[in-house]
Design a protein around this motif. Structure first.
Motif, PDB file in Angstrom:
ATOM      1  N   TRP A  38      82.293  64.926  -3.896  1.00 30.73           N
ATOM      2  CA  TRP A  38      81.908  65.270  -5.305  1.00 30.73           C
ATOM      3  C   TRP A  38      82.697  66.523  -5.685  1.00 30.73           C
ATOM      4  CZ3 TRP A  38      80.205  62.409  -9.125  1.00 30.73           C
ATOM      5  CH2 TRP A  38      79.359  61.442  -8.835  1.00 30.73           C
ATOM      6  N   GLY A  39      82.966  67.403  -4.708  1.00 34.39           N
ATOM      7  CA  GLY A  39      84.003  68.391  -4.995  1.00 34.39           C
ATOM      8  C   GLY A  39      85.431  67.988  -5.303  1.00 34.39           C
ATOM      9  N   LEU A  40      85.647  67.001  -4.797  1.00 33.97           N
ATOM     10  CA  LEU A  40      86.969  66.425  -5.255  1.00 33.97           C
ATOM     11  C   LEU A  40      87.129  65.485  -6.524  1.00 33.97           C
ATOM     12  CD1 LEU A  40      88.393  65.082  -1.951  1.00 33.97           C
ATOM     13  CD2 LEU A  40      88.768  67.325  -2.750  1.00 33.97           C
ATOM     14  N   ALA A  41      85.974  64.998  -6.982  1.00 31.04           N
ATOM     15  CA  ALA A  41      85.819  64.116  -8.148  1.00 31.04           C
ATOM     16  C   ALA A  41      85.948  64.833  -9.241  1.00 31.04           C
ATOM     17  CB  ALA A  41      84.475  63.319  -8.024  1.00 31.04           C
ATOM     18  N   LEU A  42      85.413  66.160  -9.521  1.00 34.90           N
ATOM     19  CA  LEU A  42      85.476  66.842 -10.409  1.00 34.90           C
ATOM     20  C   LEU A  42      87.041  67.352 -11.011  1.00 34.90           C
ATOM     21  CD1 LEU A  42      84.112  68.073 -12.903  1.00 34.90           C
ATOM     22  CD2 LEU A  42      83.618  70.111 -11.538  1.00 34.90           C
ATOM     23  N   PRO A  43      87.822  67.794 -10.224  1.00 39.53           N
ATOM     24  CA  PRO A  43      89.131  68.193 -10.578  1.00 39.53           C
ATOM     25  C   PRO A  43      89.764  67.010 -10.858  1.00 39.53           C
ATOM     26  CG  PRO A  43      88.896  68.814  -8.183  1.00 39.53           C
ATOM     27  CD  PRO A  43      87.529  68.342  -8.979  1.00 39.53           C
ATOM     28  N   PHE A  44      89.444  66.002 -10.145  1.00 42.87           N
ATOM     29  CA  PHE A  44      90.300  64.307 -10.733  1.00 42.87           C
ATOM     30  C   PHE A  44      89.794  64.158 -12.066  1.00 42.87           C
ATOM     31  CE2 PHE A  44      90.204  59.863 -11.084  1.00 42.87           C
ATOM     32  CZ  PHE A  44      91.490  59.596 -10.625  1.00 42.87           C
ATOM     33  N   GLY A  45      88.481  64.409 -12.279  1.00 39.60           N
ATOM     34  CA  GLY A  45      88.178  63.856 -13.794  1.00 39.60           C
ATOM     35  C   GLY A  45      88.653  64.567 -14.656  1.00 39.60           C
ATOM     36  N   VAL A  46      88.758  65.949 -14.598  1.00 41.45           N
ATOM     37  CA  VAL A  46      89.180  66.802 -15.646  1.00 41.45           C
ATOM     38  C   VAL A  46      90.588  66.499 -15.830  1.00 41.45           C
ATOM     39  CG1 VAL A  46      89.857  69.225 -16.049  1.00 41.45           C
ATOM     40  CG2 VAL A  46      87.635  68.627 -15.198  1.00 41.45           C
ATOM     41  N   SER A  47      91.392  66.368 -15.120  1.00 40.80           N
ATOM     42  CA  SER A  47      93.073  66.279 -15.312  1.00 40.80           C
ATOM     43  C   SER A  47      93.360  64.700 -15.653  1.00 40.80           C
ATOM     44  CB  SER A  47      93.622  66.341 -13.978  1.00 40.80           C
ATOM     45  OG  SER A  47      93.664  67.818 -13.567  1.00 40.80           O
ATOM     46  N   PHE A  48      92.376  63.945 -15.214  1.00 39.36           N
ATOM     47  CA  PHE A  48      92.627  62.477 -15.805  1.00 39.36           C
ATOM     48  C   PHE A  48      91.849  62.146 -17.060  1.00 39.36           C
ATOM     49  CE2 PHE A  48      90.442  58.228 -16.383  1.00 39.36           C
ATOM     50  CZ  PHE A  48      91.502  57.343 -15.969  1.00 39.36           C
ATOM     51  N   VAL A  49      91.413  63.188 -17.667  1.00 37.64           N
ATOM     52  CA  VAL A  49      91.181  63.006 -19.077  1.00 37.64           C
ATOM     53  C   VAL A  49      92.126  63.850 -19.861  1.00 37.64           C
ATOM     54  CG1 VAL A  49      89.385  63.714 -20.776  1.00 37.64           C
ATOM     55  CG2 VAL A  49      88.663  62.532 -18.772  1.00 37.64           C
ATOM     56  N   LEU A  50      92.216  65.054 -19.599  1.00 29.73           N
ATOM     57  CA  LEU A  50      93.165  65.940 -20.201  1.00 29.73           C
ATOM     58  C   LEU A  50      94.858  65.816 -20.366  1.00 29.73           C
ATOM     59  CD1 LEU A  50      91.684  69.608 -19.619  1.00 29.73           C
ATOM     60  CD2 LEU A  50      91.324  67.942 -21.397  1.00 29.73           C
ATOM     61  N   ALA A  51      95.281  65.077 -19.045  1.00 31.23           N
ATOM     62  CA  ALA A  51      96.548  64.947 -19.064  1.00 31.23           C
ATOM     63  C   ALA A  51      97.040  63.804 -19.947  1.00 31.23           C
ATOM     64  CB  ALA A  51      97.070  64.585 -17.825  1.00 31.23           C
ATOM     65  N   PRO A  52      96.373  62.746 -20.033  1.00 24.58           N
ATOM     66  CA  PRO A  52      96.884  61.681 -20.928  1.00 24.58           C
ATOM     67  C   PRO A  52      96.320  61.968 -22.483  1.00 24.58           C
ATOM     68  CG  PRO A  52      94.795  60.949 -19.563  1.00 24.58           C
ATOM     69  CD  PRO A  52      95.542  62.059 -19.116  1.00 24.58           C
TER      70      PRO A  52
END
Length: 237
Positions: free
Chosen positions: A153-167
């Motif tokens: 879960w600690g890896l999921a949050l940074p992934f999710g933030v960048s997955f949304v903000l970058a595109p």
């Protein structure tokens, strides 16, 4: 022309999300640095040239953005993925590819995401501290699988933030940059000079990141050399 398809945005999101994980939580092989991430982003969008154009100056610009202890720098991976994605998609929409004018507008439009990413990093750090404490408690209760899930879960949050903000940033640039270029077509030469100036500033920032005693001289030399080289290479049209 539609500036971006859902697959384009998905590709940018996946690259940015994986880079966010690699940046701090897994591998840490420097693949999230702009000099590597920008070409990767351009490649998945079918425009490697865009990544090769933006990667070096963005790397120099954020050369000092490294994680040291509790220090949280700008999120250079988020900024690089969004800027490169936006430039590649804007160049596609204009039918010109990524020119210096397109590149400088894309960087100017989404560079703030790197600062926003630093704020989200702070929240993620707090979240991960709680997850780490929970994982330790689970290990003490002889629940190793649950502890592993907590770490994931600690890896999921940074992934999710960048997955949304970058595109989101890339799409905004892909729409705004062509609109600006079409509204003021005569601005391209001046924007070309602005790109050369940005490259010079990035070279200067890179020189200062070394904390050299002669940093001021390197600052001026980097800016001057980038401007002269850009003019001689004819990148300003």
């Amino acid at each position: 022309m539609i500036p971006a398809t859902p697959l384009d945005l998905l590709a940018v999101g996946l690259v940015a999300g994986l880079a966010a994980i690699e940046r701090k939580g897994f591998l840490q092989a420097m693949l999230s640095r702009p000099v590597a991430l920008a070409p990767l982003t351009g490649l998945v969008l079918g425009d490697l040239e865009a990544g090769l154009l933006l990667g070096p100056p963005l790397e120099l610009l954020w050369l000092g953005a490294v994680n040291l202890g509790a220090a949280l720098p700008q999120h250079e991976a988020l900024g690089a993925a969004a800027a490169t994605g936006g430039a590649a998609l804007a160049g596609r929409a204009l039918g010109t590819g990524v020119t210096p004018a397109v590149a400088v507008l894309a960087v100017a439009g989404v560079a703030a995401l790197a600062v926003l990413g630093r704020g989200t990093d702070r929240l993620i750090e707090d979240w991960n501290v709680r997850l780490a404490a929970r994982a330790e408690a689970l290990v003490e209760r002889d629940a190793p699988r649950a502890a592993v899930r907590a770490n994931l879960w600690g890896l999921a949050l940074p992934f999710g933030v960048s997955f949304v903000l970058a595109p989101a940033g890339a799409l905004a640039a892909a729409m705004a940059v062509p609109a600006a270029m079409r509204a003021v077509p005569g601005a391209a030469p001046a924007l070309g000079w602005s790109w050369a100036a940005l490259c010079g500033f990035a070279a200067a920032a890179g020189a200062l990141a070394f904390r050299a005693p002669r940093g001021a001289g390197l600052f001026a030399a980097g800016a001057a050399l980038a401007l002269v080289a850009g003019r001689l290479a004819g990148v300003l049209g």
